[in-house]
Design a protein around this motif. Structure first.
Motif, PDB file in Angstrom:
ATOM      1  N   GLU A  48      11.426  -8.949 -32.274  1.00 32.56           N
ATOM      2  CA  GLU A  48      12.178  -7.801 -31.889  1.00 32.56           C
ATOM      3  C   GLU A  48      13.599  -8.356 -32.332  1.00 32.56           C
ATOM      4  O   GLU A  48      14.248  -9.287 -32.168  1.00 32.56           O
ATOM      5  CB  GLU A  48      12.187  -7.670 -30.423  1.00 32.56           C
ATOM      6  CG  GLU A  48      13.279  -6.917 -29.695  1.00 32.56           C
ATOM      7  CD  GLU A  48      13.385  -5.234 -30.265  1.00 32.56           C
ATOM      8  OE1 GLU A  48      13.912  -4.963 -30.904  1.00 32.56           O
ATOM      9  OE2 GLU A  48      12.175  -4.851 -30.117  1.00 32.56           O
ATOM     10  N   ASP A  49      14.501  -7.285 -33.154  1.00 41.59           N
ATOM     11  CA  ASP A  49      15.683  -7.727 -33.571  1.00 41.59           C
ATOM     12  C   ASP A  49      16.829  -7.318 -32.631  1.00 41.59           C
ATOM     13  O   ASP A  49      18.158  -7.672 -32.996  1.00 41.59           O
ATOM     14  CB  ASP A  49      15.829  -6.979 -34.876  1.00 41.59           C
ATOM     15  CG  ASP A  49      15.710  -5.493 -34.888  1.00 41.59           C
ATOM     16  OD1 ASP A  49      15.442  -4.895 -33.824  1.00 41.59           O
ATOM     17  OD2 ASP A  49      16.264  -4.789 -35.657  1.00 41.59           O
ATOM     18  N   ASN A  88      13.616 -12.358 -34.916  1.00 42.02           N
ATOM     19  CA  ASN A  88      14.126 -11.152 -34.979  1.00 42.02           C
ATOM     20  C   ASN A  88      13.847 -10.926 -36.655  1.00 42.02           C
ATOM     21  O   ASN A  88      14.404  -9.283 -36.656  1.00 42.02           O
ATOM     22  CB  ASN A  88      15.710 -11.304 -34.994  1.00 42.02           C
ATOM     23  CG  ASN A  88      16.135 -12.123 -35.766  1.00 42.02           C
ATOM     24  OD1 ASN A  88      15.662 -12.949 -36.622  1.00 42.02           O
ATOM     25  ND2 ASN A  88      17.559 -12.106 -36.050  1.00 42.02           N
TER      26      ASN A  88
END
Length: 253
Positions: free
Chosen positions: A10-11, A35
């Motif tokens: 997940e960024d 990320n």
């Protein structure tokens, strides 16, 4: 009973940390946060993490999307389910995600109960898929393994095997070259190359590879997957191909 290990890709840092907390509250073990593609590969390679499931954001930092990364990981983390997390509910995006054979798709913001349900369903389905693949292939591979043990005693007529992407394997010296330079591999990694080059371009079952590496004391699926992952990080990612979870082959020139 050990906790289910979940890798978070997940960024957005706040979302990633919140997701980590929620997973811990649900009784899972968040085993890492990345990320983008580069950091995901570093995390898997350097820390030798083998997640039971991956929560993947579709839009990541850098040129590689979560969908593209999930496709790449299919051949590296075999039978590891991926659940996509995204704020995008467009049909075209969902269709692209479904082409990766993902095990779930959650629209942000998601409910805690929906996340837990998606994880439990994905883990159960992945276990069933793995068992079905094993039952189907194990019978087919028994005779192949016996034949292969006999074939190991036969000497190859050719000393070298020319492979794709500029690689060449010297079967006599048991050295893999990239151009004129030898690739630094461990003994077990060389054994994988050697076995695949014994019948280049043809499918070799995982059972055959495990027998050649560990003989009568197979180290198990996780050890083999970890070994293959480290090898693939030292060579071109497409040199060794997974054949629909039935085995592997090395690409000829």
């Amino acid at each position: 009973m050990s906790k289910i290990k979940i890798l978070i890709v997940e960024d957005e840092p706040i979302i990633a940390l919140n997701l980590k907390q929620v997973l811990s509250e649900l009784g899972y073990e968040p085993c890492g946060i990345a990320n983008n593609r580069c950091n995901t590969m570093k995390l898997l390679n350097e820390k030798n993490i083998l997640p039971d499931l991956i929560l993947m954001d579709i839009y990541l930092q850098g040129p590689t999307t979560g969908i593209e990364l999930a496709n790449e990981l299919k051949d590296i983390l075999i039978n590891t389910p991926v659940i996509f997390l995204t704020a995008n509910s467009e049909l075209s995006t969902i269709k692209k995600a479904s082409e990766t054979l993902a095990y779930g798709y959650l629209i942000k913001p998601y409910k805690k109960s929906h996340l837990q349900a998606a994880i439990e369903i994905a883990i159960k389905k992945a276990q069933e898929d793995k068992k079905n693949n094993f039952d189907l292939n194990s019978i087919k591979n028994i005779n192949k393994t016996l034949e292969y043990r006999l074939d190991l005693k036969k000497e190859s007529k050719s000393r070298t095997v020319k492979l794709k992407y500029g690689y060449l394997f010297d079967k006599e010296k048991e050295i893999l070259y990239f151009g004129d330079e030898p690739v630094k591999l461990t003994i077990k990694e060389i054994k994988i190359i050697k076995i695949l080059c014994h019948t280049p371009g043809q499918n070799v079952s995982q059972e055959q590879l495990e027998y050649a590496i560990w003989q009568d004391e197979p180290a198990g699926y996780a050890a083999f997957r970890s070994l293959l992952f480290r090898l693939r990080n030292k060579i071109h990612k497409d040199l060794i191909k997974n054949q629909n979870n039935t085995g592997y082959k090395i690409e000829l020139l």
